[in-house]
Design an enzyme around this catalytic site. Structure first.
Site, PDB file in Angstrom:
ATOM      1  N   TYR A  37      -1.169  -3.582  -7.048  1.00  0.00           N
ATOM      2  CA  TYR A  37      -0.937  -4.300  -5.786  1.00  0.00           C
ATOM      3  C   TYR A  37      -2.184  -4.330  -4.879  1.00  0.00           C
ATOM      4  O   TYR A  37      -2.829  -3.297  -4.675  1.00  0.00           O
ATOM      5  CB  TYR A  37       0.236  -3.682  -4.990  1.00  0.00           C
ATOM      6  CG  TYR A  37       0.251  -4.263  -3.602  1.00  0.00           C
ATOM      7  CD1 TYR A  37       0.751  -5.545  -3.380  1.00  0.00           C
ATOM      8  CD2 TYR A  37      -0.366  -3.608  -2.536  1.00  0.00           C
ATOM      9  CE1 TYR A  37       0.647  -6.151  -2.148  1.00  0.00           C
ATOM     10  CE2 TYR A  37      -0.475  -4.204  -1.290  1.00  0.00           C
ATOM     11  CZ  TYR A  37       0.030  -5.471  -1.104  1.00  0.00           C
ATOM     12  OH  TYR A  37      -0.092  -6.077   0.104  1.00  0.00           O
ATOM     13  N   ARG A  66       0.845  -1.186   0.000  1.00  0.00           N
ATOM     14  CA  ARG A  66       0.000   0.000   0.000  1.00  0.00           C
ATOM     15  C   ARG A  66       0.888   1.247   0.000  1.00  0.00           C
ATOM     16  O   ARG A  66       1.973   1.245   0.564  1.00  0.00           O
ATOM     17  CB  ARG A  66      -0.892   0.027   1.238  1.00  0.00           C
ATOM     18  CG  ARG A  66      -2.074  -0.939   1.170  1.00  0.00           C
ATOM     19  CD  ARG A  66      -2.959  -0.846   2.398  1.00  0.00           C
ATOM     20  NE  ARG A  66      -2.272  -1.307   3.577  1.00  0.00           N
ATOM     21  CZ  ARG A  66      -1.707  -0.544   4.486  1.00  0.00           C
ATOM     22  NH1 ARG A  66      -1.769   0.783   4.382  1.00  0.00           N
ATOM     23  NH2 ARG A  66      -1.088  -1.060   5.515  1.00  0.00           N
ATOM     24  N   GLY A 124      -3.856  -4.042  -1.668  1.00  0.00           N
ATOM     25  CA  GLY A 124      -4.618  -3.025  -0.943  1.00  0.00           C
ATOM     26  C   GLY A 124      -4.865  -1.757  -1.752  1.00  0.00           C
ATOM     27  O   GLY A 124      -5.757  -0.972  -1.436  1.00  0.00           O
ATOM     28  N   SER A 178       4.927 -10.363   0.421  1.00  0.00           N
ATOM     29  CA  SER A 178       4.266 -11.285  -0.511  1.00  0.00           C
ATOM     30  C   SER A 178       3.038 -11.875   0.179  1.00  0.00           C
ATOM     31  O   SER A 178       3.000 -12.001   1.399  1.00  0.00           O
ATOM     32  CB  SER A 178       5.228 -12.374  -0.964  1.00  0.00           C
ATOM     33  OG  SER A 178       5.784 -13.051   0.137  1.00  0.00           O
ATOM     34  N   ARG A 179       2.036 -12.240  -0.611  1.00  0.00           N
ATOM     35  CA  ARG A 179       0.732 -12.584  -0.025  1.00  0.00           C
ATOM     36  C   ARG A 179       0.098 -13.784  -0.709  1.00  0.00           C
ATOM     37  O   ARG A 179       0.460 -14.142  -1.827  1.00  0.00           O
ATOM     38  CB  ARG A 179      -0.225 -11.391  -0.167  1.00  0.00           C
ATOM     39  CG  ARG A 179       0.293 -10.096   0.493  1.00  0.00           C
ATOM     40  CD  ARG A 179      -0.608  -9.622   1.573  1.00  0.00           C
ATOM     41  NE  ARG A 179       0.010  -8.608   2.412  1.00  0.00           N
ATOM     42  CZ  ARG A 179      -0.473  -8.269   3.602  1.00  0.00           C
ATOM     43  NH1 ARG A 179      -1.559  -8.851   4.079  1.00  0.00           N
ATOM     44  NH2 ARG A 179       0.128  -7.349   4.335  1.00  0.00           N
ATOM     45  N   SER A 203      -1.047  -3.513  10.319  1.00  0.00           N
ATOM     46  CA  SER A 203      -0.722  -4.427   9.229  1.00  0.00           C
ATOM     47  C   SER A 203       0.534  -5.241   9.548  1.00  0.00           C
ATOM     48  O   SER A 203       1.513  -4.702  10.065  1.00  0.00           O
ATOM     49  CB  SER A 203      -0.497  -3.623   7.947  1.00  0.00           C
ATOM     50  OG  SER A 203      -1.667  -2.906   7.654  1.00  0.00           O
ATOM     51  N   CYS A 206       1.048  -7.435  11.819  1.00  0.00           N
ATOM     52  CA  CYS A 206       1.327  -7.558  13.259  1.00  0.00           C
ATOM     53  C   CYS A 206       0.584  -8.741  13.882  1.00  0.00           C
ATOM     54  O   CYS A 206       0.466  -8.828  15.102  1.00  0.00           O
ATOM     55  CB  CYS A 206       0.981  -6.271  13.988  1.00  0.00           C
ATOM     56  SG  CYS A 206       2.144  -4.948  13.625  1.00  0.00           S
ATOM     57  N   HIS A 241     -10.252  -2.329  11.627  1.00  0.00           N
ATOM     58  CA  HIS A 241      -9.172  -3.193  11.129  1.00  0.00           C
ATOM     59  C   HIS A 241      -8.946  -4.310  12.152  1.00  0.00           C
ATOM     60  O   HIS A 241      -7.952  -4.319  12.864  1.00  0.00           O
ATOM     61  CB  HIS A 241      -7.906  -2.338  10.955  1.00  0.00           C
ATOM     62  CG  HIS A 241      -6.810  -2.993  10.166  1.00  0.00           C
ATOM     63  ND1 HIS A 241      -5.509  -2.522  10.196  1.00  0.00           N
ATOM     64  CD2 HIS A 241      -6.806  -4.054   9.324  1.00  0.00           C
ATOM     65  CE1 HIS A 241      -4.760  -3.274   9.401  1.00  0.00           C
ATOM     66  NE2 HIS A 241      -5.508  -4.208   8.872  1.00  0.00           N
ATOM     67  N   GLY A 252       0.278 -19.963  18.705  1.00  0.00           N
ATOM     68  CA  GLY A 252      -0.728 -20.741  19.438  1.00  0.00           C
ATOM     69  C   GLY A 252      -0.752 -20.414  20.925  1.00  0.00           C
ATOM     70  O   GLY A 252      -1.819 -20.417  21.567  1.00  0.00           O
TER      71      GLY A 252
HETATM   72  P1  GTP Z   1      -2.121  -7.709   7.466  1.00  0.00           P
HETATM   73  O1  GTP Z   1      -2.676  -8.742   6.535  1.00  0.00           O
HETATM   74  O2  GTP Z   1      -1.065  -6.880   6.835  1.00  0.00           O
HETATM   75  O3  GTP Z   1      -3.177  -6.849   8.079  1.00  0.00           O
HETATM   76  O4  GTP Z   1      -1.291  -8.502   8.617  1.00  0.00           O
HETATM   77  P2  GTP Z   1      -1.737  -9.338   9.900  1.00  0.00           P
HETATM   78  O5  GTP Z   1      -2.009  -8.410  11.036  1.00  0.00           O
HETATM   79  O6  GTP Z   1      -2.802 -10.295   9.543  1.00  0.00           O
HETATM   80  O7  GTP Z   1      -0.382 -10.128  10.269  1.00  0.00           O
HETATM   81  P3  GTP Z   1      -0.009 -11.675  10.139  1.00  0.00           P
HETATM   82  O8  GTP Z   1      -0.832 -12.546  11.023  1.00  0.00           O
HETATM   83  O9  GTP Z   1       0.043 -12.020   8.708  1.00  0.00           O
HETATM   84  O10 GTP Z   1       1.462 -11.685  10.737  1.00  0.00           O
HETATM   85  C1  GTP Z   1       2.488 -10.886  10.197  1.00  0.00           C
HETATM   86  C2  GTP Z   1       3.826 -11.325  10.694  1.00  0.00           C
HETATM   87  O11 GTP Z   1       3.859 -11.349  12.130  1.00  0.00           O
HETATM   88  C3  GTP Z   1       4.210 -12.735  10.243  1.00  0.00           C
HETATM   89  O12 GTP Z   1       5.549 -12.718   9.809  1.00  0.00           O
HETATM   90  C4  GTP Z   1       4.061 -13.570  11.475  1.00  0.00           C
HETATM   91  O13 GTP Z   1       4.944 -14.648  11.458  1.00  0.00           O
HETATM   92  C5  GTP Z   1       4.337 -12.592  12.607  1.00  0.00           C
HETATM   93  N1  GTP Z   1       3.581 -12.961  13.832  1.00  0.00           N
HETATM   94  C6  GTP Z   1       2.257 -13.185  13.923  1.00  0.00           C
HETATM   95  N2  GTP Z   1       1.883 -13.542  15.169  1.00  0.00           N
HETATM   96  C7  GTP Z   1       3.021 -13.521  15.912  1.00  0.00           C
HETATM   97  C8  GTP Z   1       3.306 -13.790  17.292  1.00  0.00           C
HETATM   98  O14 GTP Z   1       2.434 -14.125  18.092  1.00  0.00           O
HETATM   99  N3  GTP Z   1       4.598 -13.650  17.671  1.00  0.00           N
HETATM  100  C9  GTP Z   1       5.581 -13.292  16.804  1.00  0.00           C
HETATM  101  N4  GTP Z   1       6.824 -13.168  17.277  1.00  0.00           N
HETATM  102  N5  GTP Z   1       5.353 -13.041  15.496  1.00  0.00           N
HETATM  103  C10 GTP Z   1       4.101 -13.156  15.057  1.00  0.00           C
HETATM  104  C1  SPV Z   2      -2.780  -4.532   5.289  1.00  0.00           C
HETATM  105  O1  SPV Z   2      -1.797  -3.928   4.841  1.00  0.00           O
HETATM  106  O2  SPV Z   2      -3.293  -4.236   6.395  1.00  0.00           O
HETATM  107  C2  SPV Z   2      -3.355  -5.668   4.543  1.00  0.00           C
HETATM  108  C3  SPV Z   2      -2.896  -5.868   3.170  1.00  0.00           C
HETATM  109  O3  SPV Z   2      -4.226  -6.353   5.037  1.00  0.00           O
HETATM  110  S1  SPV Z   2      -3.622  -4.750   2.062  1.00  0.00           S
HETATM  111  O4  SPV Z   2      -4.770  -5.389   1.450  1.00  0.00           O
HETATM  112  O5  SPV Z   2      -2.614  -4.430   1.074  1.00  0.00           O
HETATM  113  O6  SPV Z   2      -4.060  -3.581   2.783  1.00  0.00           O
HETATM  114 MN    MN Z   3      -4.683  -5.664   7.189  1.00  0.00          MN
END
Ligand code: GTP
Ligand code: SPV
Ligand code: MN
Length: 588
Positions: free
Chosen positions: A197, A69, A199, A369-370, A248, A250, A226, A495
């Site tokens: 891309y 984004r 978002g 990458s997604r 994002s 996180c 969000h 987990g």
């Molecule tokens: P968006 O799709 O961008 O909104 O991201 P998201 O908030 O869904 O994040 P996602 O669950 O894809 O995690 C993003 C990154 O954080 C990945 O590289 C995960 O491995 C890492 N991650 C997620 N949960 C944890 C956790 O509990 N601990 C740690 N250390 N890393 C984590």
């Molecule tokens: C984010 O960045 O919070 C996402 C990916 O979930 S995007 O659809 O690009 O916003």
């Molecule tokens: Mn997101």
């Protein structure tokens, strides 16, 4: 496909402007999707992967300059700058329309314009809102067919109604200097140009379901956030729902699909995913807050997803998935990314399509990458996923990446203090948005890039909602990302985060005690179960450290909050200024 005058008139105008060779309506049929896949394969827009190992799966690469984004090119164009506020980029609507029209002019000559009628939420839900996206990208069409409910049934549901969100996307030249992601909330309109891309171009997602929807939610008395939504099933079969807002990349997708640690699994605990990115929340007839996931699929971060961290996500991507900017394994025509396993392919192309040498230290997949995968293919999808009424929320959880300040978990004192905690969120930046990574920035409610109006009014809306919800969820904050002296994450996460969620639900049920601190209610260390975490280095002492509150760090943080409130300006609610003052007093 429709006689809807408002729809036809608007599309006609866009056809005149963009001048495509052909216009194709997306009906949502398998035959049409198959034909589009074949066409995109023939032009190289997507690559058909090994259909035995990955049935229905494809690979796509975006341009090198177009991988996330672009917040600095994202605009909210309201009549006045004040309505958009100091945090959003703003431009006068007439001026922006002139600029965009020049860019769109003849942009689809030699191309096809696809008309995608789509619904955010299942069409029959009272939460549902309809959009029409016009795009010249088959990749966008194929993604929207996964991420939303799209096709004929949606345009039929719209009938003669003129109430739909218009979206116009043209790939144009993928020129970053002329890339614009623009929202006109008062015109129900989204315009995107010069990007391909996620978002920036899947207009149902961040553009509609957060920016436009948050604007509508403010007017209509609900919330567009969000947030992931998950259900925790207790051994007795009871299910409690939590929604959580993290910035994002996180951890929303990971938390939403978490697998209970062994000690809980064998007792019969289960976790069900309702959503991984966006929640629309409304007050239900029972006076509780109810949430739906307006999306129909997941656009998840690939790197780091593996059989240990998130097996549910991995299994979701085993069929009918589009992978974007990952490694292409040429030996077996499958995909790979950093953190999938310890065996990077030796005969492979990187995310740019160049021959990749996995031994030279370069990354094969882009950090952002997604995968685009169907919610219904997720092994832990909730049986309430398609419930038009949504699920009742017991707890709202805020969180981010904080190396030091925030403890593992704490509870706000009440709704307004919880709104303060959300407004004071900060997190280290990630690869999900263009720009520097790892810098702490304020990201209130994880909505910094997604609020479609004035941030101060958005906070005021949260406070108003608190007065209207007879039985509001309790509000918490978590941080999985505290690091030790070596910079390593202390908490095992993934987990094991269930252990923290169970403390949260214990607080909601009133079955567990807490300790009052200046930042809120903290757990007693013995109330978070760490059985089985010895090998992860978690002892009661380490847990106490994870729960510690360093007042000096929090004083500094309060200064950061004040600075951000000042930036938001005079729309910052007095209640939040009072909360900040009370917090500072508690720290002294
Ligand atoms: P968006 O799709 O961008 O909104 O991201 P998201 O908030 O869904 O994040 P996602 O669950 O894809 O995690 C993003 C990154 O954080 C990945 O590289 C995960 O491995 C890492 N991650 C997620 N949960 C944890 C956790 O509990 N601990 C740690 N250390 N890393 C984590
Ligand atoms: C984010 O960045 O919070 C996402 C990916 O979930 S995007 O659809 O690009 O916003
Ligand atoms: Mn997101």
């Amino acid at each position: 496909m429709t006689q809807n005058k408002a729809v036809l008139a608007w599309i006609d105008e866009q056809i005149k402007l963009c001048n495509p060779d052909k216009v194709v309506w997306i009906d949502g049929s398998d035959e049409q999707r198959e034909a589009l896949r074949e066409e995109a394969c023939s032009t190289g827009e997507i690559i058909k992967l090994n259909q035995e190992k990955l049935p229905g799966c494809y690979l796509h690469r975006t341009a090198k300059n177009d991988v996330a984004r672009v917040e600095n090119r994202t605009f909210i164009c309201t009549e006045t700058k004040e309505e958009a506020g100091n945090i959003n980029n703003w431009c006068d609507p007439a001026e922006m329309h002139a600029k965009l029209n020049a860019l769109y002019k003849d942009s689809m000559v030699g191309r096809t314009m696809y008309v995608i009628p789509y619904s955010m939420c299942m069409v029959e839900s009272p939460f549902a809102k309809i959009g029409i996206e016009l795009t010249d990208s088959i990749y966008v069409v194929l993604n929207m067919l996964i991420m939303t409910r799209a096709g004929k049934k949606v345009i039929d549901a719209l009938g003669d109604d003129a109430d739909f969100v218009k979206g116009l996307h043209a790939k144009k030249d993928i020129d970053e200097e002329n890339r614009y992601i623009v929202h006109f909330p008062q015109e129900n309109l989204i315009c995107s140009v010069n990007s391909g891309y996620g978002g920036n171009v899947l207009l149902g997602k961040k553009c509609f379901a957060l920016r436009i929807a948050s604007y509508l939610a403010h007017k209509e008395g609900w919330l567009a956030e969000h947030m992931l939504i998950l259900g925790i099933e207790y051994p007795n079969g009871e299910v409690h729902y939590i929604s959580a807002a993290f910035p994002s990349a996180c951890g929303k997708t990971n938390l939403a699909m978490l697998i209970p640690p062994e000690i809980y699994a064998k007792q019969g605990y289960k976790v069900w995913c309702v959503g991984d990115d966006i929640a629309w929340l409304r007050i239900g007839p029972d006076g509780r807050l109810w949430a739906v996931n307006p999306e129909n699929g997941f656009f998840g971060v690939a790197p780091g997803t593996n059989l240990k961290s998130n097996p549910n996500a991995l299994h979701t991507t085993e069929r009918e998935t589009i992978f974007t900017n990952v490694v292409h394994n040429l030996d077996n025509n499958t995909v790979w990314w950093e953190g999938l396993d310890k065996n990077p392919p030796t005969n492979a192309n990187d995310w740019l399509g160049n021959k990749w040498d996995c031994t030279d230290g370069s990354k094969g997949a882009h950090p952002n990458s997604r995968f685009t995968a169907m919610a219904e293919n997720c092994p832990c999808i909730s049986k309430e996923f398609n419930n038009p009424a949504g699920v009742p929320i017991d707890a709202i959880v805020f969180g981010g990446r904080r190396a030091k300040t925030a403890p593992l978990v704490y509870q706000s004192f009440d709704w307004n203090h919880g709104v303060y905690v959300g407004s004071a969120m900060a997190s280290e930046t990630t690869a999900a948005a263009a720009g520097a990574v790892g810098v702490v920035r304020r990201d209130p409610m994880a909505m910094l890039p997604f609020v479609g109006y004035n941030m101060g009014d958005y906070w005021a809306h949260w406070i108003e909602m608190g007065k209207k919800i007879p039985n509001p969820p309790k509000i918490f904050n978590v941080n999985w990302f505290r690091t030790n002296a070596e910079g390593k994450f202390i908490w095992p996460g993934f987990g094991d985060n269930l252990r923290v969620l169970l403390w949260i639900l214990g607080r909601v049920a009133g079955t567990v005690d807490a300790v009052e601190s200046p930042i809120g209610f903290l757990p007693k260390a013995e109330d978070i179960n760490i059985e089985g975490l010895e090998n992860d280095g978690i002892t009661i002492e380490v847990l106490k450290d994870l729960l510690s509150v360093d007042k000096d760090l929090w004083k500094e943080d309060a200064d950061g909050v004040e600075e951000f409130y000042n930036k938001v300006g005079d729309h910052t609610p007095a209640e939040l200024r009072n909360q900040l003052a009370a917090f500072r007093a508690r720290l002294n």
